[in-house]
Design a protein around this motif. Structure first.
Motif, PDB file in Angstrom:
ATOM      1  N   PHE A   1       0.979  -1.369  -0.131  1.00  0.00           N
ATOM      2  CA  PHE A   1       0.225   0.156  -0.092  1.00  0.00           C
ATOM      3  C   PHE A   1       0.793   1.156   0.044  1.00  0.00           C
ATOM      4  O   PHE A   1       1.769   1.470   0.781  1.00  0.00           O
ATOM      5  CB  PHE A   1      -0.822  -0.025   1.307  1.00  0.00           C
ATOM      6  N   ARG A   2       0.485   2.070  -0.995  1.00  0.00           N
ATOM      7  CA  ARG A   2       1.205   3.473  -1.013  1.00  0.00           C
ATOM      8  C   ARG A   2       0.606   4.601  -0.165  1.00  0.00           C
ATOM      9  O   ARG A   2       1.391   5.150   0.678  1.00  0.00           O
ATOM     10  CB  ARG A   2       1.474   4.061  -2.506  1.00  0.00           C
ATOM     11  N   GLN A   3      -0.759   4.701  -0.359  1.00  0.00           N
ATOM     12  CA  GLN A   3      -1.271   5.702   0.441  1.00  0.00           C
ATOM     13  C   GLN A   3      -2.888   5.477   0.471  1.00  0.00           C
ATOM     14  O   GLN A   3      -3.067   5.160  -0.671  1.00  0.00           O
ATOM     15  CB  GLN A   3      -0.906   7.057   0.156  1.00  0.00           C
ATOM     16  N   CYS A   4      -3.449   6.075   1.426  1.00  0.00           N
ATOM     17  CA  CYS A   4      -5.052   6.033   1.256  1.00  0.00           C
ATOM     18  C   CYS A   4      -5.411   7.558   1.408  1.00  0.00           C
ATOM     19  O   CYS A   4      -4.803   8.324   2.323  1.00  0.00           O
ATOM     20  CB  CYS A   4      -5.407   5.345   2.469  1.00  0.00           C
ATOM     21  N   VAL A   5      -6.417   8.169   0.700  1.00  0.00           N
ATOM     22  CA  VAL A   5      -6.726   9.261   0.643  1.00  0.00           C
ATOM     23  C   VAL A   5      -8.404   9.426   1.027  1.00  0.00           C
ATOM     24  O   VAL A   5      -9.034   8.566   0.353  1.00  0.00           O
ATOM     25  CB  VAL A   5      -6.493  10.036  -0.606  1.00  0.00           C
ATOM     26  N   ARG A   6      -8.498  10.179   1.888  1.00  0.00           N
ATOM     27  CA  ARG A   6     -10.210  10.609   2.158  1.00  0.00           C
ATOM     28  C   ARG A   6     -10.704  11.882   1.586  1.00  0.00           C
ATOM     29  O   ARG A   6      -9.776  12.923   1.358  1.00  0.00           O
ATOM     30  CB  ARG A   6     -10.116  10.838   3.703  1.00  0.00           C
ATOM     31  N   ALA A   7     -11.673  11.945   0.857  1.00  0.00           N
ATOM     32  CA  ALA A   7     -12.294  12.843   0.222  1.00  0.00           C
ATOM     33  C   ALA A   7     -13.674  13.098   0.659  1.00  0.00           C
ATOM     34  O   ALA A   7     -14.479  12.069   0.995  1.00  0.00           O
ATOM     35  CB  ALA A   7     -12.174  12.625  -1.439  1.00  0.00           C
ATOM     36  N   SER A   8     -14.295  14.330   0.284  1.00  0.00           N
ATOM     37  CA  SER A   8     -15.742  14.638   1.156  1.00  0.00           C
ATOM     38  C   SER A   8     -16.242  15.425  -0.128  1.00  0.00           C
ATOM     39  O   SER A   8     -15.708  16.092  -1.078  1.00  0.00           O
ATOM     40  CB  SER A   8     -15.583  15.605   2.034  1.00  0.00           C
TER      41      SER A   8
ATOM     42  N   VAL B   1     -12.753   6.939   0.792  1.00  0.00           N
ATOM     43  CA  VAL B   1     -11.544   6.689   1.019  1.00  0.00           C
ATOM     44  C   VAL B   1     -11.120   5.963  -0.078  1.00  0.00           C
ATOM     45  O   VAL B   1     -11.616   4.756  -0.463  1.00  0.00           O
ATOM     46  CB  VAL B   1     -11.540   6.107   2.306  1.00  0.00           C
ATOM     47  N   THR B   2     -10.039   6.200  -0.781  1.00  0.00           N
ATOM     48  CA  THR B   2      -9.439   5.512  -1.795  1.00  0.00           C
ATOM     49  C   THR B   2      -7.944   5.121  -1.543  1.00  0.00           C
ATOM     50  O   THR B   2      -7.128   6.025  -1.028  1.00  0.00           O
ATOM     51  CB  THR B   2      -9.518   6.614  -2.959  1.00  0.00           C
ATOM     52  N   CYS B   3      -7.630   3.846  -1.488  1.00  0.00           N
ATOM     53  CA  CYS B   3      -6.416   3.328  -1.151  1.00  0.00           C
ATOM     54  C   CYS B   3      -5.630   2.960  -2.593  1.00  0.00           C
ATOM     55  O   CYS B   3      -6.118   2.321  -3.266  1.00  0.00           O
ATOM     56  CB  CYS B   3      -6.298   2.220  -0.291  1.00  0.00           C
ATOM     57  N   TYR B   4      -4.143   3.308  -2.619  1.00  0.00           N
ATOM     58  CA  TYR B   4      -3.342   2.983  -3.671  1.00  0.00           C
ATOM     59  C   TYR B   4      -2.433   2.050  -3.432  1.00  0.00           C
ATOM     60  O   TYR B   4      -1.759   2.311  -2.412  1.00  0.00           O
ATOM     61  CB  TYR B   4      -2.851   4.460  -4.449  1.00  0.00           C
ATOM     62  N   ALA B   5      -2.339   0.926  -4.268  1.00  0.00           N
ATOM     63  CA  ALA B   5      -1.218  -0.081  -4.048  1.00  0.00           C
ATOM     64  C   ALA B   5      -0.724  -0.684  -5.187  1.00  0.00           C
ATOM     65  O   ALA B   5      -1.108  -0.629  -6.098  1.00  0.00           O
ATOM     66  CB  ALA B   5      -1.920  -1.284  -3.082  1.00  0.00           C
TER      67      ALA B   5
END
Length: 127
Positions: free
Chosen positions: A95-102, A111-115
């Motif tokens: 996993f590289r990172q997870c990003v929360r968006a509203s 929440v989107t996680c990139y891997a």
């Protein structure tokens, strides 16, 4: 006594005939569920010199469509990414990172996680 037990047993057995059992496990996906359990979450540092093949980049999404839905969370997003890694025949994921968006056009919150999906080769014995 026997005349009483037979009708009681028949009544008890017929009472259960209308009971149904539902599960969230899809029988056609049992193999994928098992593969998901063997997917190793790792880091590039932990891999060290172990040889691996890059199967592709995957993203996992957890989306809350409206106020009544569950809150978008990282666990669901990571599980979605793991599923996609298994579909690429990966046995490891970084996993590289997870990003929360509203309030995006698609989700109230997400929440989107990139891997990276990897196939880590087994180390040969005798080295």
């Amino acid at each position: 006594m026997f005349k009483v037990l037979v009708p009681v047993a028949a009544l008890a057995l017929s009472a259960c005939s209308g009971v149904s059992f539902e599960t969230n496990l899809d029988p056609s996906n049992v193999i994928n569920y098992l593969k998901l359990g063997s997917l190793e979450e790792t880091t590039y540092e932990a891999l060290g010199d172990r040889p691996y093949l890059h199967r592709g980049q995957v993203t996992g999404l957890s989306c809350r469509l409206n106020e009544r839905d569950f809150i978008a969370n990282e666990t669901d997003a990571r599980n979605d990414a793991r599923s996609k890694a298994v579909a690429l025949d990966a046995n490891a994921i970084v996993f590289r990172q997870c990003v929360r968006a509203s309030e995006t056009p698609a989700c109230l919150e997400s929440v989107t996680c990139y891997a990276d999906a990897l196939f880590v080769k087994e180390e040969e014995s005798g080295k």
